[in-house]
Design an enzyme around this catalytic site. Structure first.
Site, PDB file in Angstrom:
ATOM      1  N   ASP A   1      75.217 -20.074 -98.383  1.00 38.95           N
ATOM      2  CA  ASP A   1      75.222 -18.942 -99.327  1.00 38.95           C
ATOM      3  C   ASP A   1      76.273 -17.926 -98.856  1.00 38.95           C
ATOM      4  OD1 ASP A   1      72.517 -17.070-100.880  1.00 38.95           O
ATOM      5  OD2 ASP A   1      74.639 -16.571-100.746  1.00 38.95           O
TER       6      ASP A   1
ATOM      7  N   ASP B   1      77.548 -19.120-105.692  1.00 40.65           N
ATOM      8  CA  ASP B   1      77.889 -18.954-104.266  1.00 40.65           C
ATOM      9  C   ASP B   1      76.917 -19.658-103.335  1.00 40.65           C
ATOM     10  OD1 ASP B   1      75.632 -17.229-104.282  1.00 40.65           O
ATOM     11  OD2 ASP B   1      76.565 -15.953-102.769  1.00 40.65           O
ATOM     12  N   GLU B   2      76.163 -20.594-103.858  1.00 43.39           N
ATOM     13  CA  GLU B   2      75.042 -21.111-103.081  1.00 43.39           C
ATOM     14  C   GLU B   2      74.808 -22.593-103.391  1.00 43.39           C
ATOM     15  OE1 GLU B   2      70.334 -19.889-103.278  1.00 43.39           O
ATOM     16  OE2 GLU B   2      71.812 -18.801-104.434  1.00 43.39           O
TER      17      GLU B   2
HETATM   18  P1  TTP Z   1      73.417 -13.646-103.901  1.00 46.12           P
HETATM   19  O1  TTP Z   1      73.835 -14.784-103.030  1.00 46.12           O
HETATM   20  O2  TTP Z   1      71.979 -13.476-104.221  1.00 46.12           O
HETATM   21  O3  TTP Z   1      73.902 -12.270-103.274  1.00 46.12           O
HETATM   22  P2  TTP Z   1      75.210 -11.939-102.470  1.00 46.12           P
HETATM   23  O4  TTP Z   1      76.035 -13.138-102.216  1.00 46.12           O
HETATM   24  O5  TTP Z   1      75.907 -10.804-103.167  1.00 46.12           O
HETATM   25  O6  TTP Z   1      74.645 -11.363-101.130  1.00 46.12           O
HETATM   26  P3  TTP Z   1      73.957 -12.136 -99.904  1.00 46.12           P
HETATM   27  O7  TTP Z   1      74.854 -11.866 -98.730  1.00 46.12           O
HETATM   28  O8  TTP Z   1      72.621 -11.496 -99.762  1.00 46.12           O
HETATM   29  O9  TTP Z   1      73.901 -13.573-100.284  1.00 46.12           O
HETATM   30  O10 TTP Z   1      74.190 -13.716-105.279  1.00 46.12           O
HETATM   31  C1  TTP Z   1      75.520 -14.179-105.352  1.00 46.12           C
HETATM   32  C2  TTP Z   1      76.284 -13.413-106.413  1.00 46.12           C
HETATM   33  O11 TTP Z   1      75.635 -13.502-107.651  1.00 46.12           O
HETATM   34  C3  TTP Z   1      76.373 -11.937-106.113  1.00 46.12           C
HETATM   35  O12 TTP Z   1      77.484 -11.616-105.294  1.00 46.12           O
HETATM   36  C4  TTP Z   1      76.448 -11.325-107.456  1.00 46.12           C
HETATM   37  C5  TTP Z   1      75.734 -12.272-108.360  1.00 46.12           C
HETATM   38  N1  TTP Z   1      74.404 -11.744-108.691  1.00 46.12           N
HETATM   39  C6  TTP Z   1      74.248 -11.030-109.878  1.00 46.12           C
HETATM   40  O13 TTP Z   1      75.185 -10.893-110.652  1.00 46.12           O
HETATM   41  N2  TTP Z   1      73.023 -10.496-110.166  1.00 46.12           N
HETATM   42  C7  TTP Z   1      71.946 -10.598-109.323  1.00 46.12           C
HETATM   43  O14 TTP Z   1      70.852 -10.092-109.615  1.00 46.12           O
HETATM   44  C8  TTP Z   1      72.123 -11.343-108.095  1.00 46.12           C
HETATM   45  C9  TTP Z   1      70.970 -11.502-107.145  1.00 46.12           C
HETATM   46  C10 TTP Z   1      73.359 -11.884-107.841  1.00 46.12           C
HETATM   47 MG    MG Z   2      75.227 -14.893-101.485  1.00 46.06          MG
END
Ligand code: TTP
Ligand code: MG
Length: 396
Positions: free
Chosen positions: A19, A114-115
């Site tokens: 992720d 992203d995951e």
């Molecule tokens: P995530 O992997 O949940 O968050 P992140 O990568 O920003 O942070 P982390 O380091 O905790 O993993 O989500 C990936 C992307 O998806 C995030 O950058 C933006 C988008 N996203 C949204 O648009 N709305 C949301 O509610 C979430 C959770 C994510």
């Molecule tokens: Mg992320």
């Protein structure tokens, strides 16, 4: 299979969860060095009803998180820098990291942009060391995208994702089979896979606050409250998660349809709608660099009877030149013009990649309507229900 044996088999799997850290915000900081070290918020405007998509780790220190109203984020951190998402850029990076995942195993399940989960049980890479494969991936991602990913390594999806979340940012956390149960026992119930806010509240009301509480709850009691989910929750409480990694493959069909606010009877109106659908479909095929071998017309009559008519002409359908005459003959095989229509849809299937050197034929107007007139003759009844399903679908 006995319980013990099935447990042993499951414990032999090797799973990686990757992720990206603060994904959208990290991309913005990568592309504009002046944003580095700053509280960056990607999402809607703080002056509208927008929400935060993500916040850089600097912004998170102010209590800002995803899905928070942007206006609230602005109050918490007035000097935060608000940016609109650049989805095209994020998609491109997502594609880049997926290319890397594909080098490790065919068992890749993207969970979002992203995951992804990777089942590396059978991988020969790094002598089969899932930890070293995860290290390799983190390093390659950093080299190729300039971005930081976190990784979790464990023996099932739930624990791999948990491990990944436990060590963010820039993490690489391993939960070994002998550690799983202990970690789960202390885990707050809201962090279990599949337990959202509502279920969490119901669990709390039953006195179930942690994994240990969940594990100690008789299955019959759980079933009374959570039905068929009960056994899955109990498996998780035992640090087991039977879900396989389901690889994705390109979708098999692409379609669009419109339901009309008022039923259509005039052939001119029907043709106009069909041309619009055809244009959308061809746009969709072009965007995805695909062509189709089969085209299906879907018609729903006013009495809700639904019929479909298909054609596989023996050549590739890649533009209006091929599509419109096919739709013309498919339409003749319906009662359009005789029975009012409430819905029209077209679907392209038997999809094939369009090679870059394939010509994309110019629009050909076989319904014999001048194009200027066509764009102006939008039917006033057309409801805004056009639905284009993109993306991928899981392999069954
Ligand atoms: P995530 O992997 O949940 O968050 P992140 O990568 O920003 O942070 P982390 O380091 O905790 O993993 O989500 C990936 C992307 O998806 C995030 O950058 C933006 C988008 N996203 C949204 O648009 N709305 C949301 O509610 C979430 C959770 C994510
Ligand atoms: Mg992320």
């Amino acid at each position: 299979m006995t319980g013990e044996r099935s447990k042993a088999v499951k414990n032999t799997r090797k799973m990686i969860h990757i992720d990206m850290d603060a994904f959208f915000a990290a991309v913005e900081q990568r592309d504009d060095p002046s944003l580095r070290g700053q509280p960056v918020i990607v999402g809607g405007s703080p002056y509208s009803r927008g929400v935060v998509a993500t916040a850089s780790y600097e912004a998170r220190q102010f209590g800002i998180h995803s899905a928070m109203p942007a206006a609230q984020a602005k109050r918490l951190c007035p000097h935060a820098i608000f940016l609109h998402p650049r989805l095209e850029v994020y998609r491109e990076i997502s594609w880049q990291i997926r290319q890397l995942f594909d080098r490790v195993t065919t068992l890749v399940e993207p969970a979002s942009l992203d995951e992804a989960y990777l089942d590396v049980t059978a991988s020969q890479m790094a002598h089969g060391s899932a930890t070293r494969i995860a290290e390799w991936l983190k390093q390659r991602i950093r080299e190729q995208t300039g971005l930081v990913a976190s990784a979790g390594v464990s023996y099932n999806k739930f624990l791999a994702k948990l491990a990944c979340d436990m060590d963010k940012p820039d993490g690489l956390k391993v939960i070994r089979p002998d550690q799983g149960e202990q970690i789960i026992a202390a885990l707050p119930i809201g962090r279990f896979h599949g337990i959202g806010r509502a279920t969490e509240a119901r669990m709390q009301a039953l006195g179930i606050h942690t994994g240990a509480d969940l594990k100690a709850t008789p299955v019959a009691r759980l079933q009374r409250h959570f039905g068929r989910q009960a056994s899955y929750y109990l498996a998780l409480a035992h640090a087991q998660d039977p879900r396989p990694v389901v690889p994705y493959r390109p979708r098999k069909s692409l379609g669009t349809q419109t339901t009309f606010a008022q039923d259509l009877i005039a052939m001119d109106d029907i043709r106009t709608e069909l041309i619009k659908l055809a244009e959308e479909l061809v746009d969709g095929l072009n965007q995805r660099q695909l062509c189709a071998l089969t085209i299906t017309l879907k018609v729903k009559y006013a009495d809700f009877t639904l019929i479909t008519r298909s054609l596989t002409p023996g050549y590739r359908i890649l533009g209006q030149t091929q599509l419109q005459p096919l739709l013309g003959s498919l339409l003749q095989r319906t009662n359009a013009g005789r029975i009012p229509l409430r819905l029209l849809g077209i679907t392209a299937s038997n999809l094939r990649p369009l090679h870059n050197n394939d010509p994309i034929p110019e629009q050909l107007d076989l319904f014999a309507q001048p194009s200027a007139q066509r764009s102006e003759s939008a039917h006033p009844n057309r409801s805004a229900s056009i639905r284009f399903d993109w993306g991928t679908e899981p392999v069954p």
